[in-house]
Design a protein around this motif. Sequence first.
Motif, short mmCIF file in Angstrom:
data_model
loop_
_atom_site.label_atom_id
_atom_site.label_comp_id
_atom_site.label_asym_id
_atom_site.label_seq_id
_atom_site.Cartn_x
_atom_site.Cartn_y
_atom_site.Cartn_z
N THR A 1 0.84 -1.19 0.00
CA THR A 1 0.00 0.00 0.00
C THR A 1 0.88 1.25 0.00
O THR A 1 1.71 1.42 0.89
CB THR A 1 -0.93 0.00 1.23
N GLY A 2 0.75 2.06 -1.05
CA GLY A 2 1.49 3.31 -1.14
C GLY A 2 2.95 3.19 -1.53
O GLY A 2 3.69 4.17 -1.45
N VAL B 1 3.75 11.40 -5.48
CA VAL B 1 4.57 10.20 -5.39
C VAL B 1 6.03 10.58 -5.59
O VAL B 1 6.39 11.20 -6.60
CB VAL B 1 4.15 9.14 -6.43
N ALA C 1 2.40 2.33 -7.21
CA ALA C 1 2.36 2.78 -5.81
C ALA C 1 0.96 3.29 -5.46
O ALA C 1 0.45 3.05 -4.37
CB ALA C 1 3.41 3.84 -5.55
N VAL C 2 0.32 4.00 -6.41
CA VAL C 2 -1.06 4.46 -6.20
C VAL C 2 -2.02 3.28 -6.34
O VAL C 2 -2.95 3.12 -5.56
CB VAL C 2 -1.41 5.60 -7.17
N ARG D 1 -2.51 12.45 -5.73
CA ARG D 1 -1.50 11.70 -4.99
C ARG D 1 -0.13 12.19 -5.43
O ARG D 1 0.16 12.20 -6.63
CB ARG D 1 -1.58 10.19 -5.29
N THR E 1 7.06 5.97 -3.65
CA THR E 1 6.34 6.07 -2.38
C THR E 1 5.35 7.22 -2.44
O THR E 1 5.72 8.34 -2.77
CB THR E 1 7.32 6.32 -1.22
N VAL E 2 4.10 6.93 -2.12
CA VAL E 2 3.09 7.98 -2.03
C VAL E 2 3.41 8.81 -0.79
O VAL E 2 3.48 8.28 0.32
CB VAL E 2 1.66 7.40 -1.94
N THR E 3 3.62 10.11 -0.99
CA THR E 3 4.01 10.99 0.11
C THR E 3 2.87 11.87 0.59
O THR E 3 2.93 12.41 1.70
CB THR E 3 5.20 11.88 -0.28
N GLU E 4 1.84 12.03 -0.25
CA GLU E 4 0.72 12.88 0.13
C GLU E 4 -0.53 12.48 -0.63
O GLU E 4 -0.46 12.14 -1.82
CB GLU E 4 1.06 14.35 -0.18
N GLU E 5 -1.67 12.51 0.05
CA GLU E 5 -2.97 12.29 -0.56
C GLU E 5 -3.85 13.48 -0.23
O GLU E 5 -4.00 13.83 0.94
CB GLU E 5 -3.62 11.01 -0.03
#
Length: 127
Positions: free
Chosen positions: A22-23, A100, A59-60, A98, A89-93
């Motif tokens: 996840t992410g 990444v 990643a998303v 998103r 790596t997803v850093t913010e949603e």
Amino acid sequence: MDIITHQKISRRLCGTPVAVETGMSRVELSTTEEMAADDTGLVHGGFVFGLADYAAMIAVNHPNVVLGGADVKFLKPVRVGETITALATVTEEKGKKRLVRVTAAAGDVRVFEGDLACFVLDRHVLT
């Protein structure tokens, strides 16, 4: 974790997922002669970017994720025959957006880094 996005991507041209959580994703690309930009064996940056984009999409990991923009740096050249590993790596949603972070290395040498803005749409971008 199952990959549910970008099902028809050519792994020969964009890389093979080796880890998906996840992410986060890690994707490896073995560079080949068909990726060369010239007779020196320099790999065209588009293949490195394609690897990074694919890693970000995984990643998303949503069926309707698309790339909206990217701020990237190519740090070192890649030669035909090298294997590049991208870590995304997803850093913010924030809503549908998103952010990444993607880094890529050939062995211990970082060759690429960037922040990709991805968007999760309600339906496929072409429908």
